[in-house]
Scaffold this motif. Sequence first.
Motif, mmCIF file in Angstrom:
data_model
loop_
_atom_site.group_PDB
_atom_site.id
_atom_site.type_symbol
_atom_site.label_atom_id
_atom_site.label_comp_id
_atom_site.label_asym_id
_atom_site.label_seq_id
_atom_site.Cartn_x
_atom_site.Cartn_y
_atom_site.Cartn_z
ATOM 1 N N GLU A 98 0.539 -1.658 0.278
ATOM 2 C CA GLU A 98 -0.106 0.590 -0.163
ATOM 3 C C GLU A 98 0.719 1.021 0.218
ATOM 4 N N ASP A 265 -7.466 12.281 2.018
ATOM 5 C CA ASP A 265 -8.453 11.509 3.104
ATOM 6 C C ASP A 265 -7.433 11.784 4.926
ATOM 7 N N ALA A 267 -7.235 11.082 7.420
ATOM 8 C CA ALA A 267 -7.744 10.188 8.884
ATOM 9 C C ALA A 267 -6.944 9.365 8.497
ATOM 10 N N SER A 268 -6.339 8.682 6.943
ATOM 11 C CA SER A 268 -5.491 8.106 7.300
ATOM 12 C C SER A 268 -4.330 8.046 5.708
ATOM 13 N N ASP A 270 -0.379 8.491 5.244
ATOM 14 C CA ASP A 270 0.761 7.751 5.624
ATOM 15 C C ASP A 270 1.647 8.549 4.961
#
Length: 298
Positions: A98, A265, A267-268, A270
């Motif tokens: 990912e 996003d 909230a996620s 990375d």
Amino acid sequence: MFRDSRRSRVLLAVLVAVAVTLLVLDARPGGNPVTSAVRAGGELVFAPAATGVSWATTPATALHENLLGGSDSERVAELEQANADLRDELRAARIDRERAEQLDALLGLAGLGGYEIVPAQAVTHVTARGYADTVTIDAGTDSGIHPNMTVVNGSGLVGKVIEAGPGTATVMLATDVNSAVGARMEATRKIGVVRGGTAPGGPDAKLTLELFDLQAPVKPGDRVVTLGSHEGAPFVPGVPVGTVKEVQAAPGALSRLARIAPAVDFASLDVVGVVVEGPEEDPRDSVLPPRPDEEDRS
């Protein structure tokens, strides 16, 4: 084959009589030479068979005892640990895959915009002094990162660097109530400012667009990019910010307000990228992804 006949019946009667006689003699106390001889003969006949049966069943018996014993508990624990390790490896592989995809998207956005970036990872959400919505990234001044640099990911604008140390930096997200980003509409070139949170008199939102022209045409589905700051600090031009979801004019306001769905996003978060060098020319709308109807036509 045993057939029912007079001879067979006589033979059966004799065998029964002999068996009864042996049982009676064997039941008497003391040794009996007749029954002792018969018993010895039976042992000679059946002992090898009994030994063979015992030999054949020993592995199965041992296996059963092992399954019920302590060695099986240890084996079950080993298998459970092996399964847990395998799950961890698969999870790590999935995360790595990912992140590789996110890095690929980030490099794609940087290439379209002409941005020179330093990749980093958003380590944790923090509450910096005076700010409500910030994250720490695992790269800092040692990597050429300084305050007032734009932070993006593969989807669009994340925020800006507000503090930087040798190995980490703090990023104020675009959704923070203190955030204000100069913005431009995709097609009309009308400008305004995107603020974090809900503007007074505006719709409840994570991002709110304030257009300076009350007559500017704007509707749900319109997209917004960064206008760009002087010398690209703190924001470089052309980074996707979000999409208009709702439009309203506050009573007595001198501007129009719109609720923006962020391109990112938050909230996620990375993999992110800090823009350490802006583009030579304004990329305009080239960084925006194709619309679904445009993809269908292609």
